[in-house]
Scaffold this motif. Structure first.
Motif, short mmCIF file in Angstrom:
data_model
loop_
_atom_site.label_atom_id
_atom_site.label_comp_id
_atom_site.label_asym_id
_atom_site.label_seq_id
_atom_site.Cartn_x
_atom_site.Cartn_y
_atom_site.Cartn_z
N UNK A 133 32.97 38.83 49.42
CA UNK A 133 33.06 39.19 48.21
C UNK A 133 32.48 38.05 47.29
N UNK A 134 31.58 37.04 48.01
CA UNK A 134 31.01 35.98 47.40
C UNK A 134 31.63 34.58 47.28
N UNK A 135 30.87 33.58 46.88
CA UNK A 135 31.50 32.38 46.67
C UNK A 135 32.49 32.27 45.63
N UNK A 136 33.46 31.48 45.55
CA UNK A 136 34.43 31.33 44.57
C UNK A 136 34.96 29.99 44.34
N UNK A 137 35.48 30.00 43.25
CA UNK A 137 36.38 28.51 42.80
C UNK A 137 37.74 28.99 42.70
N UNK A 138 38.76 28.84 43.48
CA UNK A 138 40.16 29.54 43.18
C UNK A 138 41.08 28.36 42.68
N UNK A 139 41.83 28.90 41.71
CA UNK A 139 42.90 27.88 41.13
C UNK A 139 44.04 28.43 41.28
N UNK A 193 17.16 44.38 37.02
CA UNK A 193 18.42 44.91 37.22
C UNK A 193 19.53 44.22 36.72
N UNK A 194 20.55 44.87 36.47
CA UNK A 194 21.66 44.14 35.79
C UNK A 194 22.64 44.17 36.67
N UNK A 195 23.12 43.09 36.75
CA UNK A 195 24.25 42.60 37.79
C UNK A 195 25.43 42.01 37.03
N UNK A 196 26.82 42.36 37.70
CA UNK A 196 27.89 41.39 36.82
C UNK A 196 27.83 40.08 37.44
N UNK A 197 28.33 39.20 36.42
CA UNK A 197 28.30 37.74 36.76
C UNK A 197 29.46 37.23 36.14
N UNK A 198 29.72 35.87 36.39
CA UNK A 198 30.71 35.00 36.17
C UNK A 198 32.05 35.69 35.79
N UNK A 199 32.65 36.18 36.84
CA UNK A 199 34.00 37.05 36.66
C UNK A 199 34.90 36.17 36.96
N UNK A 200 36.17 36.20 35.97
CA UNK A 200 37.35 35.21 36.24
C UNK A 200 38.27 36.19 36.35
#
Length: 206
Positions: A133-139, A193-200
């Motif tokens: 699912x990609x790298x993430x920063x979890x809180x 191409x348009x991609x979804x980004x910076x999803x919280x």
């Protein structure tokens, strides 16, 4: 004496097998072929487009098992896990649903799990090795994905850079990884191409 010799010669002529004893064929010794050892079942190499972790009830990969091939926010095994065989990828395992509680990351086979991680209620690929699912920063109550992935690929916004398209794709992504809603999101254009980004992703909109 001449009669006896003649009789002996006649018998030898008529029954040659009696005249000369045949030696038995030499016994041939055949070396036993070495036993073929079963090939060890190793995780698939990076880039093999295979994503799988197999959770076993017993140690040393024995007993009932469940094959996991994507994010599972509620694993619902029905028994405590004792070992995990990692076929490919990197996996996060957690002791509570929705990737909460005590979590750890595994990248190789675990023939005997640490006792504190035997109750696995959720698990998911982390995005390593080109999968997940990609790298993430979890809180504590949210998780930020700068470049979310689906099956190792960037999520394309088919409707262009419209906010509605990005919001819909982001919400679907967040629900697929165990969250409730996408609180914020944007789009990123790469090579046209348009991609979804910076999803919280979060548990609630507020």
């Amino acid at each position: 004496m001449r009669i006896i010799v003649s009789a002996a010669l006649a018998a030898a002529f008529m029954f040659p097998g009696l005249a000369a004893s045949q030696e038995p064929p030499a016994a041939t010794q055949q070396e036993a072929a070495p036993a073929v050892q079963p090939e060890e079942r190793r995780p698939a190499p990076p880039g093999a487009n295979v994503l799988e972790a197999i959770v076993h009830r017993d140690t040393l990969f024995n007993g009932p098992f469940v094959s996991v091939t994507n994010a599972q926010p509620n694993l619902n095994l029905g028994w405590d896990a004792r070992s995990i065989r990692v076929r490919s990828g990197e996996w996060q395992i957690c002791t509570a649903r929705n990737y909460a509680g005590r979590c750890t990351t595994i990248t190789r086979d675990q023939p005997t799990l640490n006792p504190q991680f035997r109750t696995i209620l959720s698990m998911r690929p982390t995005g390593a090795f080109g999968t997940g699912v990609g790298q993430s920063l979890r809180g504590a109550s949210a998780e930020f994905f700068p470049a979310p992935l689906r099956d190792g690929q960037r999520i394309q916004c088919e409707g262009g850079s419209s906010s509605n398209c990005a919001r819909q794709a982001a919400n679907q992504f967040c629900r697929s990884v165990g969250w409730v809603v996408a609180r914020t999101q944007t789009t990123e254009t790469v090579s046209g191409r348009v991609y979804v980004a910076d999803v919280l992703c979060a548990r609630s909109i507020t």
